[in-house]
Design an enzyme around this catalytic site. Structure first.
Site, short mmCIF file in Angstrom:
data_model
loop_
_atom_site.label_atom_id
_atom_site.label_comp_id
_atom_site.label_asym_id
_atom_site.label_seq_id
_atom_site.Cartn_x
_atom_site.Cartn_y
_atom_site.Cartn_z
N GLY A 34 0.84 -1.20 0.00
CA GLY A 34 0.00 0.00 0.00
C GLY A 34 0.87 1.24 0.00
CG LEU A 35 -0.69 4.77 -1.88
CD1 LEU A 35 -1.80 5.82 -1.94
CD2 LEU A 35 0.34 5.02 -2.98
CB SER A 36 4.38 6.31 1.95
OG SER A 36 4.97 6.84 3.11
N GLY A 37 2.12 5.68 4.42
CA GLY A 37 1.12 6.27 5.29
C GLY A 37 -0.22 5.56 5.30
CB SER A 38 -1.68 2.89 3.22
OG SER A 38 -0.69 1.87 3.20
N GLY A 39 -0.80 2.62 6.53
CA GLY A 39 -0.97 1.83 7.75
C GLY A 39 -0.29 0.47 7.73
CE LYS A 40 3.62 0.02 3.09
NZ LYS A 40 3.14 1.43 3.09
CB SER A 41 4.85 0.30 9.52
OG SER A 41 5.75 0.20 8.43
CB SER A 108 5.83 -4.23 -2.68
OG SER A 108 4.76 -4.34 -1.77
#
Length: 199
Positions: A34-41, A108
């Site tokens: 997902g985009l940066s800031g989308s909550g992946k981490s 990714s």
């Protein structure tokens, strides 16, 4: 970089099945994209904690952390992004072979690169989790100040602004982080793992 023809694969006397049996669960890759800031981490951190509480063996690979070591020689060109994901795919495969649930949190951005990781794993071992979130919402969050830098031209090749992101066509799991809380997102993934008898 060409591969030497003088290397041979050495199988372990302890199999993946042996390790899975000892651990009491199957081993898979849970691949957040997902985009940066989308909550992946954020979601992946809480997922790892939840699995630990359930006494399941997991290990989280984070995009920023990996670039401090294994991938510190890579930039953000399309070629380097591709190599970044290839290396993480191979590390994830080793973790699966070790009977562990690998959790990866990487933008990714290219569908083909994610599909290549899927192809090096066995059927059912690659669980793609799409953290769906609009660019506007991600930019509003901007936890690292990266969107602001990208808008000012300080960061080149920034996904979602000056570089493209290819959303998955058929991810195993989609979590909309604009509407789902972190807890709800983790519960969705845990429920999937239980339904598929992975844990």
């Amino acid at each position: 970089m060409s591969q030497s023809s003088n290397i041979t694969w050495h199988d372990s006397e302890v199999t993946k099945s042996d390790r899975q049996q000892q651990n009491g669960h199957k081993s898979v890759v849970i691949w957040f994209t997902g985009l940066s800031g989308s909550g992946k981490s954020t979601v992946s951190v809480e997922l790892e904690k939840a699995l630990f509480q359930l006494e399941k063996h997991s290990y989280r690979l984070d995009g920023d952390n990996v670039r401090h070591g294994l991938n510190k020689n890579l930039g953000f060109s399309p070629e380097d992004r591709k190599e970044n994901i290839r290396r993480i795919g191979e590390v994830s495969k080793l973790l699966v072979d070790a009977g562990t649930i690998a959790i990866t949190a990487f933008i990714s951005p290219y569908r083909a690169d994610r599909d290549e990781v899927r192809e090096i794993l066995e059927d059912g071992e690659f669980i793609e989790v799409y953290t769906e979130c609009s660019v506007e919402a991600c930019e509003q969050r901007d936890p690292k100040g990266l969107y602001k830098k990208a808008r000012s031209g300080e960061i080149k090749e920034f996904t979602g602004i000056s570089a493209s992101y290819e959303a998955p066509h058929q991810p195993e799991i989609t979590i909309n982080t604009e509407h789902q809380s972190v807890e709800e997102s983790v519960s969705t993934i845990i429920e999937y793992l239980k339904n598929k008898e992975i844990i």
